[in-house]
Motif scaffolding. Sequence first.
Motif, PDB file in Angstrom:
ATOM      1  N   THR A   1      -4.681 -27.114  24.864  1.00  0.00           N
ATOM      2  CA  THR A   1      -4.700 -26.239  26.035  1.00  0.00           C
ATOM      3  C   THR A   1      -5.600 -25.048  25.719  1.00  0.00           C
ATOM      4  O   THR A   1      -5.822 -24.705  24.557  1.00  0.00           O
ATOM      5  N   MET A   2      -6.103 -24.434  26.771  1.00  0.00           N
ATOM      6  CA  MET A   2      -6.877 -23.192  26.645  1.00  0.00           C
ATOM      7  C   MET A   2      -6.175 -22.175  27.529  1.00  0.00           C
ATOM      8  O   MET A   2      -6.127 -22.357  28.746  1.00  0.00           O
ATOM      9  N   GLN A   3      -5.605 -21.171  26.906  1.00  0.00           N
ATOM     10  CA  GLN A   3      -4.808 -20.159  27.603  1.00  0.00           C
ATOM     11  C   GLN A   3      -3.712 -20.827  28.427  1.00  0.00           C
ATOM     12  O   GLN A   3      -3.442 -20.443  29.561  1.00  0.00           O
ATOM     13  N   GLY A   4      -3.092 -21.846  27.844  1.00  0.00           N
ATOM     14  CA  GLY A   4      -1.984 -22.544  28.484  1.00  0.00           C
ATOM     15  C   GLY A   4      -2.382 -23.628  29.465  1.00  0.00           C
ATOM     16  O   GLY A   4      -1.535 -24.386  29.934  1.00  0.00           O
ATOM     17  N   ASN A   5      -3.657 -23.730  29.771  1.00  0.00           N
ATOM     18  CA  ASN A   5      -4.129 -24.732  30.725  1.00  0.00           C
ATOM     19  C   ASN A   5      -4.605 -25.978  29.993  1.00  0.00           C
ATOM     20  O   ASN A   5      -5.459 -25.887  29.106  1.00  0.00           O
TER      21      ASN A   5
ATOM     22  N   THR B   1     -15.209 -14.140  20.597  1.00  0.00           N
ATOM     23  CA  THR B   1     -13.798 -13.861  20.835  1.00  0.00           C
ATOM     24  C   THR B   1     -13.140 -13.432  19.531  1.00  0.00           C
ATOM     25  O   THR B   1     -13.608 -13.770  18.439  1.00  0.00           O
TER      26      THR B   1
ATOM     27  N   ARG C   1     -10.806 -25.459  19.113  1.00  0.00           N
ATOM     28  CA  ARG C   1     -10.661 -24.906  17.764  1.00  0.00           C
ATOM     29  C   ARG C   1     -10.139 -25.998  16.833  1.00  0.00           C
ATOM     30  O   ARG C   1      -9.148 -26.662  17.129  1.00  0.00           O
TER      31      ARG C   1
ATOM     32  N   GLU D   1      -3.347 -25.025  20.908  1.00  0.00           N
ATOM     33  CA  GLU D   1      -3.718 -23.981  21.867  1.00  0.00           C
ATOM     34  C   GLU D   1      -4.983 -23.327  21.318  1.00  0.00           C
ATOM     35  O   GLU D   1      -4.948 -22.695  20.262  1.00  0.00           O
TER      36      GLU D   1
ATOM     37  N   THR E   1      -6.604 -20.781  21.779  1.00  0.00           N
ATOM     38  CA  THR E   1      -6.674 -19.348  21.512  1.00  0.00           C
ATOM     39  C   THR E   1      -5.871 -18.957  20.266  1.00  0.00           C
ATOM     40  O   THR E   1      -5.848 -17.778  19.896  1.00  0.00           O
ATOM     41  N   ASN E   2      -5.241 -19.912  19.606  1.00  0.00           N
ATOM     42  CA  ASN E   2      -4.474 -19.644  18.387  1.00  0.00           C
ATOM     43  C   ASN E   2      -5.312 -19.921  17.144  1.00  0.00           C
ATOM     44  O   ASN E   2      -6.283 -20.666  17.193  1.00  0.00           O
TER      45      ASN E   2
END
Length: 171
Positions: free
Chosen positions: A8-12, A60, A133, A152, A154-155
Amino acid sequence: MERKGVVTMQGNPVTLVGPDLKVGDKAPDFTVIDQNMKEVRKSDFANKIKVISVTPSLDTSVCDIQAHKFEEEAVSLPDDVVVLNISMDLPFAIKRFCTTGNIKKVIALSDYRYASFGTNWGVLMKELRLLARAVFIVDKDDTIRYVQIVPEATNHPDYEAALNTLKSLIK
Protein backbone atom coordinates in the motif's frame (compact mmCIF):
# COMPACT_ATOMS: atom_id res chain seq x y z
CA MET A 1 2.37 -10.21 -14.39
CA GLU A 2 0.51 -8.05 -11.88
CA ARG A 3 0.23 -8.62 -8.13
CA LYS A 4 -2.30 -7.03 -5.81
CA GLY A 5 -2.45 -7.02 -2.02
CA VAL A 6 1.33 -6.84 -1.50
CA VAL A 7 1.91 -3.11 -0.99
CA THR A 8 0.00 0.00 0.00
CA MET A 9 1.02 3.63 -0.41
CA GLN A 10 -0.35 5.80 2.39
CA GLY A 11 -2.86 3.04 3.10
CA ASN A 12 -4.07 2.79 -0.49
CA PRO A 13 -3.57 -0.56 -2.24
CA VAL A 14 -1.36 -0.51 -5.33
CA THR A 15 -0.60 -3.09 -8.02
CA LEU A 16 2.95 -4.37 -8.37
CA VAL A 17 4.09 -5.18 -11.90
CA GLY A 18 6.55 -8.02 -12.39
CA PRO A 19 7.50 -11.31 -10.76
CA ASP A 20 7.37 -12.23 -7.09
CA LEU A 21 11.09 -12.82 -6.55
CA LYS A 22 12.18 -15.16 -3.78
CA VAL A 23 15.42 -16.05 -2.03
CA GLY A 24 17.26 -18.53 -4.25
CA ASP A 25 16.02 -17.02 -7.53
CA LYS A 26 18.53 -15.77 -10.08
CA ALA A 27 18.70 -11.98 -10.07
CA PRO A 28 16.99 -10.54 -13.16
CA ASP A 29 18.79 -8.14 -15.46
CA PHE A 30 18.09 -4.42 -15.44
CA THR A 31 19.17 -1.28 -17.23
CA VAL A 32 19.02 1.97 -15.26
CA ILE A 33 20.49 5.45 -15.65
CA ASP A 34 23.23 7.01 -13.54
CA GLN A 35 23.58 10.65 -12.49
CA ASN A 36 25.40 11.46 -15.74
CA MET A 37 22.66 9.98 -17.97
CA LYS A 38 24.73 6.86 -18.72
CA GLU A 39 23.11 3.43 -18.87
CA VAL A 40 24.11 1.03 -16.10
CA ARG A 41 23.35 -2.69 -16.14
CA LYS A 42 23.37 -5.38 -13.51
CA SER A 43 26.31 -6.95 -15.36
CA ASP A 44 28.37 -3.84 -14.49
CA PHE A 45 28.49 -5.23 -10.95
CA ALA A 46 29.48 -8.80 -11.85
CA ASN A 47 31.34 -10.77 -9.18
CA LYS A 48 30.22 -8.38 -6.45
CA ILE A 49 27.73 -8.76 -3.64
CA LYS A 50 24.94 -6.32 -4.44
CA VAL A 51 22.83 -4.56 -1.82
CA ILE A 52 19.93 -2.99 -3.69
CA SER A 53 18.01 -0.40 -1.72
CA VAL A 54 14.82 0.51 -3.58
CA THR A 55 13.06 3.79 -2.77
CA PRO A 56 9.93 5.49 -4.14
CA SER A 57 11.60 8.95 -4.17
CA LEU A 58 14.72 10.35 -2.54
CA ASP A 59 12.77 13.59 -1.99
CA THR A 60 10.84 12.03 0.90
CA SER A 61 11.99 11.74 4.50
CA VAL A 62 11.89 7.94 4.77
CA CYS A 63 13.78 7.50 1.49
CA ASP A 64 16.34 10.09 2.61
CA ILE A 65 16.89 8.19 5.87
CA GLN A 66 17.09 4.86 4.01
CA ALA A 67 19.74 6.17 1.62
CA HIS A 68 21.77 7.65 4.47
CA LYS A 69 21.48 4.48 6.58
CA PHE A 70 22.94 2.41 3.73
CA GLU A 71 25.58 5.11 3.11
CA GLU A 72 26.70 4.81 6.76
CA GLU A 73 27.04 1.05 6.33
CA ALA A 74 28.65 1.23 2.88
CA VAL A 75 31.73 3.11 4.03
CA SER A 76 32.94 0.10 6.05
CA LEU A 77 32.12 -2.61 3.51
CA PRO A 78 34.80 -4.46 1.54
CA ASP A 79 35.46 -3.64 -2.12
CA ASP A 80 33.57 -6.72 -3.32
CA VAL A 81 30.28 -5.28 -2.02
CA VAL A 82 28.38 -2.58 -3.88
CA VAL A 83 25.38 -0.69 -2.50
CA LEU A 84 22.89 0.60 -5.05
CA ASN A 85 19.89 2.84 -4.49
CA ILE A 86 17.34 2.62 -7.28
CA SER A 87 14.36 4.96 -7.62
CA MET A 88 12.29 6.58 -10.35
CA ASP A 89 13.81 9.97 -9.52
CA LEU A 90 15.32 11.79 -12.47
CA PRO A 91 19.12 11.63 -12.68
CA PHE A 92 19.35 15.40 -12.07
CA ALA A 93 17.42 15.08 -8.79
CA ILE A 94 19.55 12.09 -7.77
CA LYS A 95 22.74 14.05 -8.44
CA ARG A 96 21.49 16.97 -6.36
CA PHE A 97 20.42 14.62 -3.54
CA CYS A 98 23.80 12.86 -3.46
CA THR A 99 25.74 16.12 -3.57
CA THR A 100 23.77 17.90 -0.86
CA GLY A 101 23.36 14.73 1.24
CA ASN A 102 27.03 13.73 1.02
CA ILE A 103 26.21 10.33 -0.50
CA LYS A 104 29.48 9.00 -1.86
CA LYS A 105 29.58 5.21 -1.47
CA VAL A 106 25.99 4.35 -2.38
CA ILE A 107 25.51 4.37 -6.14
CA ALA A 108 22.18 6.10 -6.74
CA LEU A 109 20.50 5.12 -10.00
CA SER A 110 17.30 6.00 -11.84
CA ASP A 111 14.79 3.59 -13.38
CA TYR A 112 12.81 6.43 -14.98
CA ARG A 113 13.65 5.65 -18.61
CA TYR A 114 12.76 1.98 -19.04
CA ALA A 115 11.31 0.89 -15.68
CA SER A 116 13.29 -2.29 -16.34
CA PHE A 117 14.38 -2.70 -12.73
CA GLY A 118 10.83 -2.17 -11.45
CA THR A 119 9.21 -4.58 -13.88
CA ASN A 120 11.95 -7.23 -13.86
CA TRP A 121 12.22 -7.22 -10.06
CA GLY A 122 8.48 -6.95 -9.37
CA VAL A 123 8.48 -3.60 -7.54
CA LEU A 124 6.92 -1.18 -10.04
CA MET A 125 3.77 0.34 -8.54
CA LYS A 126 1.53 0.45 -11.61
CA GLU A 127 -0.81 3.22 -10.48
CA LEU A 128 1.98 5.59 -9.45
CA ARG A 129 4.88 4.59 -11.74
CA LEU A 130 7.10 4.62 -8.67
CA LEU A 131 9.08 1.78 -7.15
CA ALA A 132 7.87 0.10 -4.00
CA ARG A 133 10.22 0.32 -1.04
CA ALA A 134 12.32 -2.83 -0.97
CA VAL A 135 15.73 -4.27 -0.18
CA PHE A 136 17.39 -7.06 -2.15
CA ILE A 137 20.74 -8.66 -1.46
CA VAL A 138 22.35 -10.59 -4.30
CA ASP A 139 25.48 -12.73 -3.94
CA LYS A 140 28.47 -12.79 -6.28
CA ASP A 141 26.84 -15.58 -8.34
CA ASP A 142 23.74 -13.40 -8.93
CA THR A 143 21.55 -15.46 -6.63
CA ILE A 144 19.08 -13.50 -4.52
CA ARG A 145 19.87 -14.06 -0.83
CA TYR A 146 17.47 -11.55 0.75
CA VAL A 147 14.16 -10.02 -0.31
CA GLN A 148 12.11 -7.51 1.59
CA ILE A 149 9.24 -5.65 -0.02
CA VAL A 150 7.91 -3.25 2.59
CA PRO A 151 4.11 -3.70 2.87
CA GLU A 152 3.44 0.03 3.41
CA ALA A 153 5.66 2.04 1.07
CA THR A 154 5.91 4.95 3.52
CA ASN A 155 7.46 2.73 6.24
CA HIS A 156 11.12 1.86 6.75
CA PRO A 157 12.58 -1.50 5.73
CA ASP A 158 14.02 -3.82 8.38
CA TYR A 159 17.60 -2.57 8.15
CA GLU A 160 18.90 -4.99 10.77
CA ALA A 161 17.60 -8.09 8.97
CA ALA A 162 19.07 -6.92 5.66
CA LEU A 163 22.43 -6.07 7.18
CA ASN A 164 22.58 -9.39 9.06
CA THR A 165 22.09 -11.23 5.76
CA LEU A 166 24.78 -9.09 4.14
CA LYS A 167 27.24 -9.80 6.95
CA SER A 168 26.65 -13.55 6.55
CA LEU A 169 27.76 -13.29 2.88
CA ILE A 170 30.93 -11.30 3.52
CA LYS A 171 33.88 -13.64 3.95
